[in-house]
Scaffold this active site. Structure first.
Site, PDB file in Angstrom:
ATOM      1  N   LYS A  35       0.812  -1.215   0.000  1.00 14.83           N
ATOM      2  CA  LYS A  35       0.000   0.000   0.000  1.00 14.83           C
ATOM      3  C   LYS A  35       0.846   1.266   0.000  1.00 14.83           C
ATOM      4  O   LYS A  35       0.341   2.348  -0.270  1.00 14.83           O
ATOM      5  CB  LYS A  35      -0.976  -0.021   1.174  1.00 14.83           C
ATOM      6  CG  LYS A  35      -2.008  -1.132   1.028  1.00 14.83           C
ATOM      7  CD  LYS A  35      -3.066  -1.082   2.094  1.00 14.83           C
ATOM      8  CE  LYS A  35      -4.127  -2.145   1.893  1.00 14.83           C
ATOM      9  NZ  LYS A  35      -3.678  -3.483   2.337  1.00 14.83           N
TER      10      LYS A  35
HETATM   11  C1  LIG Z   1      -4.511  -4.523   1.971  1.00 11.42           C
HETATM   12  C2  LIG Z   1      -3.829  -5.812   1.951  1.00 11.42           C
HETATM   13  C3  LIG Z   1      -4.285  -6.863   1.168  1.00 11.42           C
HETATM   14  C4  LIG Z   1      -5.563  -6.771   0.377  1.00 11.42           C
HETATM   15  O1  LIG Z   1      -5.430  -5.905  -0.720  1.00 11.42           O
HETATM   16  P1  LIG Z   1      -6.723  -5.368  -1.488  1.00 11.42           P
HETATM   17  O2  LIG Z   1      -6.219  -4.421  -2.498  1.00 11.42           O
HETATM   18  O3  LIG Z   1      -7.589  -4.706  -0.454  1.00 11.42           O
HETATM   19  O4  LIG Z   1      -7.397  -6.568  -2.067  1.00 11.42           O
HETATM   20  C5  LIG Z   1      -3.547  -8.027   1.127  1.00 11.42           C
HETATM   21  N1  LIG Z   1      -2.424  -8.162   1.857  1.00 11.42           N
HETATM   22  C6  LIG Z   1      -1.950  -7.175   2.636  1.00 11.42           C
HETATM   23  C7  LIG Z   1      -0.721  -7.406   3.426  1.00 11.42           C
HETATM   24  C8  LIG Z   1      -2.631  -5.966   2.708  1.00 11.42           C
HETATM   25  O5  LIG Z   1      -2.164  -4.998   3.482  1.00 11.42           O
END
Ligand SMILES: *Cc1c(COP(=O)(O)O)cnc(C)c1O
Length: 434
Positions: free
Chosen positions: A107
């Site tokens: 993210k």
């Molecule tokens: C947010 C997150 C996900 C899920 O991602 P999405 O884009 O919401 O499907 C998977 N793994 C980790 C470690 C995350 O932080």
């Protein structure tokens, strides 16, 4: 380029409006009006480009009309101050390591891009922009760190009390400055609901400028397509593809990451298929099996960033494929795993391949072992560093086998500061206005 709402009950808006508003006025998600394809020749030479160069070419397809080239290049290059390498785990499976950014989760890419884009749009404004972000674990830290100290912006991170790991919590509750952490007595879905309700509340929006930094925001979600192109390029450079087909496996919660991959494919990236790897929160898996989409409350699992019962970006997937079940199931296939299966995968990959997966990446890896066909190779998205889930991972692979990276150790030393709140909207609203 303009952005329309998946609900189509409100006029299309500019990029700036889509980024500042986050969610469309009719509660829909913004979609770019066009998805421009690369020429096939782009893929013949892509392996000669760096990650930053590739990302800039992709960014131009979406944002080139709205942001001048030098500025866009600066935003992209600044965002990607770290690499997203592709690491071999077996002779058919690679890990796309998305944990080399400041908060050690994928993210960081979207959050850093969005912070820079918003800052660019707001440069001449004197109103404070309030960023509301609901987090199941990693979004909060990525957004908080991406926006930390940015003038004119205040970030409110809403998170479910007791449902994120200690390290995750430290990454957004210890920052101070323009970051406020709100500890909500509820689930992630409750947090997300509070944020959505806030955007629709007339009085709040009259008195405050609100925006969202969840993956519903186009500035967070579109940049996630960058690393799919880069992974393809790096495997091509090694001669792994295109003689064999490439499958991406994406550990999914709100489906922002996977949707960005689907966009990359629409732009011409040669991907055979996407695997949607879920934990027990499997509403999309069920949809892919039956054609029925039935959101339901989330349940807690050890892959907690995927504990989502009503994935926001599903609306984008439906829209992208014109609601065609046939098209959707030909682009992606679903898998789901229990906590015990996730632990088993972490153990097996560690013992047999000497590679340490986090609980989310493990779902992605496991799906590849089940789905890959003869002429295919697979890349799973290793969405966070295993040390963000030390307790869970060490319980499986043994104490001392999950070294704490320096970046994480620094957060752990900080002191938690948060505001406890109930899950009722009036309480949240009066806090924001107070
Ligand atoms: C947010 C997150 C996900 C899920 O991602 P999405 O884009 O919401 O499907 C998977 N793994 C980790 C470690 C995350 O932080």
């Amino acid at each position: 380029m303009n952005y329309y709402s998946t609900n189509r009950q409100t006029p299309a808006v500019t990029l700036k409006e889509a980024v500042v508003k986050g969610l469309a006025a009719d509660n829909g998600l913004f979609m770019p009006e066009r998805i421009e394809k690369f020429e096939p020749s782009f893929f013949q030479h892509i392996q000669n480009l760096s990650f930053q160069e590739i990302a800039f070419e992709v960014a131009r397809k979406f944002f080139g009309e709205d942001i001048e080239e030098p500025k866009l290049r600066e935003i992209v290059y600044d965002t990607l101050s770290f690499d997203c390498p592709v690491v071999a785990v077996t002779d058919k499976i690679w890990s796309l390591e998305l944990f080399h950014g400041p908060t050690l989760a994928f993210k960081d890419v979207g959050a850093r891009f969005m912070a820079r884009l918003l800052n660019h749009f707001l440069e001449k404004s004197d109103r404070t922009v309030n960023v509301l972000v609901a987090t199941s674990g990693d979004t909060g830290s990525a957004v908080a760190n991406g926006f930390l100290g940015v003038e004119g912006i205040h970030v409110f991170v809403l998170y479910p009390r007791g449902k994120v790991s200690d390290i995750q919590e430290k990454q957004f509750t210890t920052l101070g400055k323009n970051i406020t952490a709100l500890e909500i007595d509820g689930t992630f879905d409750d947090c997300q609901q509070l944020v959505k309700t806030a955007f629709l509340d007339e009085e709040l929006n009259r008195r405050l400028t609100l925006t969202s930094a969840n993956s519903i925001n186009v500035a967070r979600f579109l940049p996630q397509s960058f690393y799919y192109f880069n992974a393809w390029a790096r495997l091509k450079a090694q001669g792994v593809i295109p003689s064999r087909e490439l499958v991406f496996s994406v550990p999914s919660g709100n489906f922002g990451n996977l949707t960005a991959g689907l966009f990359a494919r629409e732009m011409g990236l040669p991907v055979a298929r996407f695997l949607a790897a879920n934990n027990r929160n499997d509403v999309v898996y069920q949809y892919l099996q039956t054609g029925k989409y039935e959101p339901r409350p989330s349940v807690e699992t050890i892959a907690n960033a995927m504990d989502v019962g009503a994935p926001s970006n599903f609306a984008r997937i439906l829209d992208l494929y014109g609601n065609s079940y046939e098209k959707i199931t030909s682009a992606m296939k679903g898998f789901r795993y229990t906590d015990e299966e996730i632990r088993q995968t972490i153990r097996t990959v560690f013992e047999q391949n000497g590679y340490l997966c986090d609980p989310h990446g493990a779902c992605g890896y496991q799906a590849l072992t089940e789905a890959l066909e003869e002429n295919q190779v697979g890349v799973f998205l290793e969405t966070a560093h295993p040390a963000k889930f030390t307790g869970t991972v060490e319980a499986v692979v043994g104490n001392g086998n999950v070294p704490l990276p320096e970046k994480l150790a620094a957060f752990v030393k900080g002191e938690k500061q948060s505001v406890p709140l109930g899950k009722s909207f009036p309480e949240f609203k009066s806090f924001l206005l107070g």
